[in-house]
Design an enzyme around this catalytic site. Structure first.
Site, PDB file in Angstrom:
ATOM      1  N   LYS A   1       0.831  -1.215  -0.082  1.00  0.00           N
ATOM      2  CA  LYS A   1       0.052   0.014   0.060  1.00  0.00           C
ATOM      3  C   LYS A   1       0.848   1.284  -0.084  1.00  0.00           C
ATOM      4  CE  LYS A   1      -4.513  -1.752   1.427  1.00  0.00           C
ATOM      5  NZ  LYS A   1      -5.442  -1.536   2.466  1.00  0.00           N
TER       6      LYS A   1
ATOM      7  N   ARG B   1      -3.821  -9.780   4.809  1.00  0.00           N
ATOM      8  CA  ARG B   1      -4.264  -9.783   3.395  1.00  0.00           C
ATOM      9  C   ARG B   1      -3.267  -9.249   2.565  1.00  0.00           C
ATOM     10  NH1 ARG B   1      -6.349  -6.326  -0.062  1.00  0.00           N
ATOM     11  NH2 ARG B   1      -7.955  -6.890  -1.586  1.00  0.00           N
TER      12      ARG B   1
HETATM   13  C1  7PM Z   1      -5.908   0.972  -3.607  1.00  0.00           C
HETATM   14  C2  7PM Z   1      -5.831   1.178  -2.261  1.00  0.00           C
HETATM   15  C3  7PM Z   1      -5.886  -0.360  -4.384  1.00  0.00           C
HETATM   16  C4  7PM Z   1      -6.216  -0.097  -1.485  1.00  0.00           C
HETATM   17  C5  7PM Z   1      -6.170  -1.421  -3.654  1.00  0.00           C
HETATM   18  C6  7PM Z   1      -6.388  -1.109  -2.426  1.00  0.00           C
HETATM   19  C7  7PM Z   1      -8.390  -4.112   1.827  1.00  0.00           C
HETATM   20  C8  7PM Z   1      -9.510  -4.633   1.382  1.00  0.00           C
HETATM   21  C9  7PM Z   1      -8.498  -3.742  -0.267  1.00  0.00           C
HETATM   22  C10 7PM Z   1      -7.835  -4.128   3.317  1.00  0.00           C
HETATM   23  C11 7PM Z   1      -9.859  -5.460   3.486  1.00  0.00           C
HETATM   24  C12 7PM Z   1      -5.452  -3.646  -1.911  1.00  0.00           C
HETATM   25  C13 7PM Z   1      -6.660  -2.492  -1.584  1.00  0.00           C
HETATM   26  N1  7PM Z   1      -7.801  -3.384   0.813  1.00  0.00           N
HETATM   27  N2  7PM Z   1     -10.087  -5.567   2.092  1.00  0.00           N
HETATM   28  N3  7PM Z   1      -9.446  -4.522   0.007  1.00  0.00           N
HETATM   29  N4  7PM Z   1      -8.729  -4.942   4.130  1.00  0.00           N
HETATM   30  N5  7PM Z   1     -10.637  -6.114   4.399  1.00  0.00           N
HETATM   31  O1  7PM Z   1      -4.502  -3.281  -1.314  1.00  0.00           O
HETATM   32  O2  7PM Z   1      -7.074  -3.355   3.827  1.00  0.00           O
HETATM   33  O3  7PM Z   1      -5.829  -4.331  -2.708  1.00  0.00           O
HETATM   34  S1  7PM Z   1      -8.053  -3.210  -1.826  1.00  0.00           S
END
Ligand code: 7PM
Length: 275
Positions: free
Chosen positions: A220, A254
């Site tokens: 991230k 995750r």
């Molecule tokens: C931009 C920002 C693109 C964040 C993608 C992301 C989470 C999630 C995501 C999390 C849970 C990514 C994220 N992040 N579900 N879905 N917790 N529960 O890194 O932190 O894929 S999308």
């Protein structure tokens, strides 16, 4: 504590790895590499063989500034992949805010609904109350399109904790068993770097709410801000963050890089001697 997740029961005394499978076309780190069902299923099996015990399938990019995917787009990307994995030996999770995508995913065999909107869509709670699937309730301030414009909190740890406790209470009141619920502070979802750091340092307080925690820090932008690294150069930072989260009480991590995270967690566990 056993986490009830559809046909799976996960003993979260040992931290588990959730592998990320982006089936969007513009996901921030996999850039549409798994946009076809065949490619996505192949990737899922790679993640499983690498040690993922949950696979999180996301059909709508929640990248800051991302435009929402249409219902049909999201369904056509996600449901065939869930169906193809319905007999896999790991829990299949679907990352969605839409009730209709949840419904179709559960019918296709998903064991977990991962909702960055904490089941606030109309009908979502009622749908999950009629299911046995696990549920991850995540905190997000605002919505993906605008959440990073000017995040602000009175006290981010307290505010996020109150939100998650309230959402969990609503689910319990709706007849959803406590053992089905995970909480997640939503790193990067309407937070500045300082907010994210405060939440991570405060994980023990969030764990004190009485539910297992799921954390997503992998690759991230907060890690980019700390290290200056581009999204594909953030593995060392992601591993450090994963170990920190486990040390502070996270039960499910995750991640994109499953094999590397597995080795880091095994080493950490051997060194601490924890069960
Ligand atoms: C931009 C920002 C693109 C964040 C993608 C992301 C989470 C999630 C995501 C999390 C849970 C990514 C994220 N992040 N579900 N879905 N917790 N529960 O890194 O932190 O894929 S999308």
């Amino acid at each position: 504590m056993l986490f009830h997740c559809g046909r799976f029961e996960l003993d979260l005394a040992t931290p588990r790895i959730m592998g990320i499978l982006n089936v969007t076309t513009d996901s921030f780190s996999d850039g549409g590499a798994y946009a076809t069902t065949t490619a996505a299923v192949g990737r899922a099996w790679q993640l499983i063989e690498a040690g993922a015990e949950l696979i999180d399938i996301g059909g709508e990019s929640t990248r800051p500034g991302a435009q929402p995917a249409s219902l049909d787009e999201e369904l056509s990307r996600v449901v065939p992949v869930v169906e193809a994995l319905r007999d896999a030996p790991v829990a299949i999770s679907v990352d969605t805010m839409k009730t209709e995508v949840m419904r179709a995913s559960l019918a296709a065999g998903a064991s977990l609904i991962n909702d960055v909107n904490a089941l606030r869509a109309p009908g979502a709670l009622e749908l999950l109350a009629r299911s046995e699937a696990g549920i991850c309730l995540m905190h997000m301030q605002g919505e993906p399109r605008s959440m990073q414009h000017a995040p602000s909190y009175t006290d981010v740890l307290a505010d996020v904790g109150v939100f998650l406790a309230r959402r969990a209470a609503v689910l319990l009141a709706g007849g959803i068993a406590k053992e089905r619920i995970l909480l997640d502070p939503g790193i990067g979802f309407g937070k500045t770097l300082e907010h994210n750091l405060a939440l991570l340092r405060g994980l023990p307080q969030l764990a004190g709410l009485g539910f297992p925690l799921l954390l997503g820090v992998s690759r991230k932008s907060m890690l980019g801000k700390i290290t200056g690294r581009d999204v594909h150069e953030r593995l060392p930072a992601s591993l450090a963050a994963a170990l920190f989260c486990v040390m502070r009480g996270a039960s499910i991590i995750r991640v994109h890089d499953v094999a590397e995270t597995r080795d880091a967690l095994l080493t950490y566990k051997a060194l601490t001697g924890d069960q």
